[in-house]
Design an enzyme around this catalytic site. Structure first.
Site, mmCIF file in Angstrom:
data_model
loop_
_atom_site.group_PDB
_atom_site.id
_atom_site.type_symbol
_atom_site.label_atom_id
_atom_site.label_comp_id
_atom_site.label_asym_id
_atom_site.label_seq_id
_atom_site.Cartn_x
_atom_site.Cartn_y
_atom_site.Cartn_z
ATOM 1 N N THR A 273 -6.327 146.325 -19.789
ATOM 2 C CA THR A 273 -7.181 146.117 -20.956
ATOM 3 C C THR A 273 -7.767 147.434 -21.436
ATOM 4 O O THR A 273 -7.839 147.695 -22.641
ATOM 5 C CB THR A 273 -8.316 145.137 -20.606
ATOM 6 O OG1 THR A 273 -7.751 143.867 -20.268
ATOM 7 C CG2 THR A 273 -9.283 144.979 -21.762
ATOM 8 N N TRP B 260 -9.959 141.718 -34.485
ATOM 9 C CA TRP B 260 -10.805 140.785 -33.756
ATOM 10 C C TRP B 260 -10.273 139.367 -33.913
ATOM 11 O O TRP B 260 -9.922 138.948 -35.016
ATOM 12 C CB TRP B 260 -12.235 140.855 -34.285
ATOM 13 C CG TRP B 260 -12.899 142.179 -34.092
ATOM 14 C CD1 TRP B 260 -13.114 143.136 -35.054
ATOM 15 C CD2 TRP B 260 -13.437 142.702 -32.882
ATOM 16 N NE1 TRP B 260 -13.753 144.210 -34.512
ATOM 17 C CE2 TRP B 260 -13.966 143.971 -33.179
ATOM 18 C CE3 TRP B 260 -13.522 142.214 -31.580
ATOM 19 C CZ2 TRP B 260 -14.572 144.768 -32.222
ATOM 20 C CZ3 TRP B 260 -14.132 143.001 -30.617
ATOM 21 C CH2 TRP B 260 -14.645 144.264 -30.941
ATOM 22 N N LEU C 161 -5.459 139.924 -14.693
ATOM 23 C CA LEU C 161 -6.676 139.863 -13.894
ATOM 24 C C LEU C 161 -7.354 138.504 -14.040
ATOM 25 O O LEU C 161 -7.860 137.950 -13.055
ATOM 26 C CB LEU C 161 -7.636 140.991 -14.297
ATOM 27 C CG LEU C 161 -8.942 141.081 -13.503
ATOM 28 C CD1 LEU C 161 -8.688 141.130 -11.999
ATOM 29 C CD2 LEU C 161 -9.753 142.302 -13.942
ATOM 30 N N GLU D 202 -46.361 134.122 -10.407
ATOM 31 C CA GLU D 202 -47.525 133.306 -10.083
ATOM 32 C C GLU D 202 -48.762 134.157 -9.819
ATOM 33 O O GLU D 202 -49.883 133.776 -10.193
ATOM 34 C CB GLU D 202 -47.243 132.387 -8.893
ATOM 35 C CG GLU D 202 -46.550 133.044 -7.720
ATOM 36 C CD GLU D 202 -45.039 132.929 -7.764
ATOM 37 O OE1 GLU D 202 -44.449 133.530 -8.677
ATOM 38 O OE2 GLU D 202 -44.463 132.263 -6.891
ATOM 39 N N LEU E 295 -17.248 148.722 -23.569
ATOM 40 C CA LEU E 295 -17.736 147.708 -22.618
ATOM 41 C C LEU E 295 -19.224 147.874 -22.315
ATOM 42 O O LEU E 295 -19.653 147.717 -21.170
ATOM 43 C CB LEU E 295 -16.920 147.747 -21.319
ATOM 44 C CG LEU E 295 -15.404 147.559 -21.462
ATOM 45 C CD1 LEU E 295 -14.737 147.661 -20.100
ATOM 46 C CD2 LEU E 295 -15.069 146.232 -22.143
ATOM 47 N N ARG F 232 -24.707 146.150 -26.095
ATOM 48 C CA ARG F 232 -25.220 146.635 -27.375
ATOM 49 C C ARG F 232 -26.196 145.644 -28.008
ATOM 50 O O ARG F 232 -26.391 145.622 -29.221
ATOM 51 C CB ARG F 232 -24.053 146.936 -28.337
ATOM 52 C CG ARG F 232 -23.152 148.054 -27.829
ATOM 53 C CD ARG F 232 -22.111 148.457 -28.832
ATOM 54 N NE ARG F 232 -21.072 147.473 -29.038
ATOM 55 C CZ ARG F 232 -20.020 147.295 -28.226
ATOM 56 N NH1 ARG F 232 -19.887 148.048 -27.142
ATOM 57 N NH2 ARG F 232 -19.112 146.383 -28.496
ATOM 58 N N ALA G 282 -4.723 137.679 -27.414
ATOM 59 C CA ALA G 282 -4.379 138.915 -28.120
ATOM 60 C C ALA G 282 -3.011 138.751 -28.761
ATOM 61 O O ALA G 282 -2.164 137.992 -28.273
ATOM 62 C CB ALA G 282 -4.380 140.112 -27.175
ATOM 63 N N ARG H 148 -23.472 139.842 -22.265
ATOM 64 C CA ARG H 148 -23.467 141.111 -21.522
ATOM 65 C C ARG H 148 -24.882 141.467 -21.075
ATOM 66 O O ARG H 148 -25.078 141.967 -19.961
ATOM 67 C CB ARG H 148 -22.890 142.227 -22.391
ATOM 68 C CG ARG H 148 -21.392 142.127 -22.619
ATOM 69 C CD ARG H 148 -20.867 143.312 -23.425
ATOM 70 N NE ARG H 148 -19.429 143.223 -23.657
ATOM 71 C CZ ARG H 148 -18.715 144.141 -24.292
ATOM 72 N NH1 ARG H 148 -19.321 145.238 -24.774
ATOM 73 N NH2 ARG H 148 -17.420 144.001 -24.451
ATOM 74 N N ASP I 17 -6.999 148.836 -25.185
ATOM 75 C CA ASP I 17 -8.037 148.765 -26.216
ATOM 76 C C ASP I 17 -8.950 149.981 -26.287
ATOM 77 O O ASP I 17 -9.669 150.144 -27.276
ATOM 78 C CB ASP I 17 -8.912 147.523 -25.980
ATOM 79 C CG ASP I 17 -8.123 146.233 -26.069
ATOM 80 O OD1 ASP I 17 -7.023 146.254 -26.648
ATOM 81 O OD2 ASP I 17 -8.606 145.209 -25.545
#
Length: 370
Positions: free
Chosen positions: A205, A179, A309, A55, A213, A216, A165, A193, A209
């Site tokens: 995880t 994927w 988790l 403002e 993380l 991008r 998965a 993200r 993998d």
């Protein structure tokens, strides 16, 4: 009551507020528009590093045209001195005649007092214009400022039969990366993200993998996405991509309950930040982790984890929102489920689920009761 043309100007304020994504946290995202004789005379967007509130910036751009004008805001103006003077005083000094705000500030230090101060000075104050959109925009800030705990969104890609998965190879070999979701869905994940202050995952995880993380999206942000891993026994290898990529920016935080000094030193030397918490049979205490993240001014957390988790976070009532990307695939009964652990799972309130197509996938979004 607000007028029909107020909707267009409030949409512009909300659009401006969106520009603060990644740049305003831990403050709320706020956009402001000054309108004189049906035309926009000033605009403002809050960015934390530049300190000035939206403002104040809009009023400065409008100059003398602000006198007698209407100010549109997606959030109630502050009435206390913090990093900046009260915005209510700037509004009064500018000679604004009318304020249209989408919602009350959830900050207990404001919470309606800004509106009261303006109304007491003779300014017409109207609220509720596009309130639903405004609340959604700052839902993370609203929870954090009231509770000290971040807003948690559980994100997962899953098959039609509810698997996130494929089963791990029976011979113990490393699983081949494949994927579930499409490229458009994965691009949407990068946007999620970017909207988040931190990304939370479990050691299972990470070991499975070896992910990065990272955010991008290539969009600007004030703070790097904090990557958080729960790893009770410090099984995270210093050679993991997650650790190697953290050396420069120190954007990896590992919560653990391990007394092995050699492991701690190896990870810290490799670039990870470590914080010790009390050990629990199932891992590390989730409430302690979330409260600590809140202390670090993390207002929003994106949970990208495995069944264990996910199940613990859902059963504990720590998840505020679900975002599921459902792909037109079947993985079979041996695939990994969204959540595991046997706890009581929360239910989505009736009418709380929305769906949209993202490439060949369906993105389902829902808020959990609580």
């Amino acid at each position: 009551m607000y007028r029909l043309d107020d909707l267009d100007f409030m949409r512009e304020a909300l659009r401006l507020a969106e520009e603060g994504t990644g740049l305003a946290s831990p403050n709320p995202r706020v956009g402001a528009v000054v309108v004189r004789d049906g035309r926009i005379a000033g605009r403002g967007v809050h960015r934390y590093e530049r300190q000035a509130h939206a403002e104040v910036l809009a009023l400065a751009e409008a100059g003398e045209q602000a006198r007698g004008a209407t100010l549109y805001l997606n959030l109630e103006p502050c009435c206390h001195t913090g990093r900046t003077p009260p915005c209510t005083q700037a509004i009064l000094q500018a000679g604004i005649a009318r304020v249209v705000a989408a919602m009350q500030d959830p900050n207990p230090r404001v919470a309606g007092q800004g509106f009261q101060e303006l109304a007491a000075a003779g300014i017409a104050v109207e609220t509720g214009c596009l309130e639903r959109e405004a609340r959604r925009l700052n839902e993370a800030f609203a929870k954090w400022i009231r509770t000290g705990i971040p807003f948690v969104t559980l994100k997962a890609a899953m098959s039609l039969d509810g698997r996130i998965a494929a089963p791990p190879p029976a011979d113990g070999a490393a699983a081949e990366r494949s994927w579930i979701s499409s490229l458009p869905a994965r691009e949407r994940v990068q946007a999620l993200r970017h909207q988040s202050d931190a990304l939370l995952s479990g050691i299972g995880t990470v070991l499975s993998d070896d992910p990065l993380l990272t955010d991008r999206s290539q969009r600007p942000r004030r703070r790097r996405l904090l990557r958080v891993v729960l790893d009770r026994d410090l099984r995270l290898p210093p050679s993991a991509r997650l650790v190697a990529s953290a050396r420069r920016h120190k954007d990896l935080l590992v919560f653990h309950a391990c007394a092995d000094e050699a492991r701690r030193q190896a990870l810290e030397h490799a670039g990870a930040r470590l914080e010790a918490v009390a050990a629990e049979a199932e891992g590390v205490p989730l409430e302690a982790v979330l409260r600590r993240l809140g202390e670090l001014e993390i207002t929003s957390v994106l949970l990208e984890a495995g069944p264990r988790l996910n199940g613990a976070m859902l059963a504990g009532g720590w998840v505020d929102k679900l975002i599921l990307f459902v792909a037109p695939k079947l993985l079979g009964d041996t695939g990994l489920p969204l959540a595991a652990g046997g706890g009581t799972m929360p239910r989505l309130p009736e009418g709380a689920l929305t769906c949209e197509t993202v490439g060949p996938d369906v993105m389902m979004e829902g808020y959990l009761a609580g």
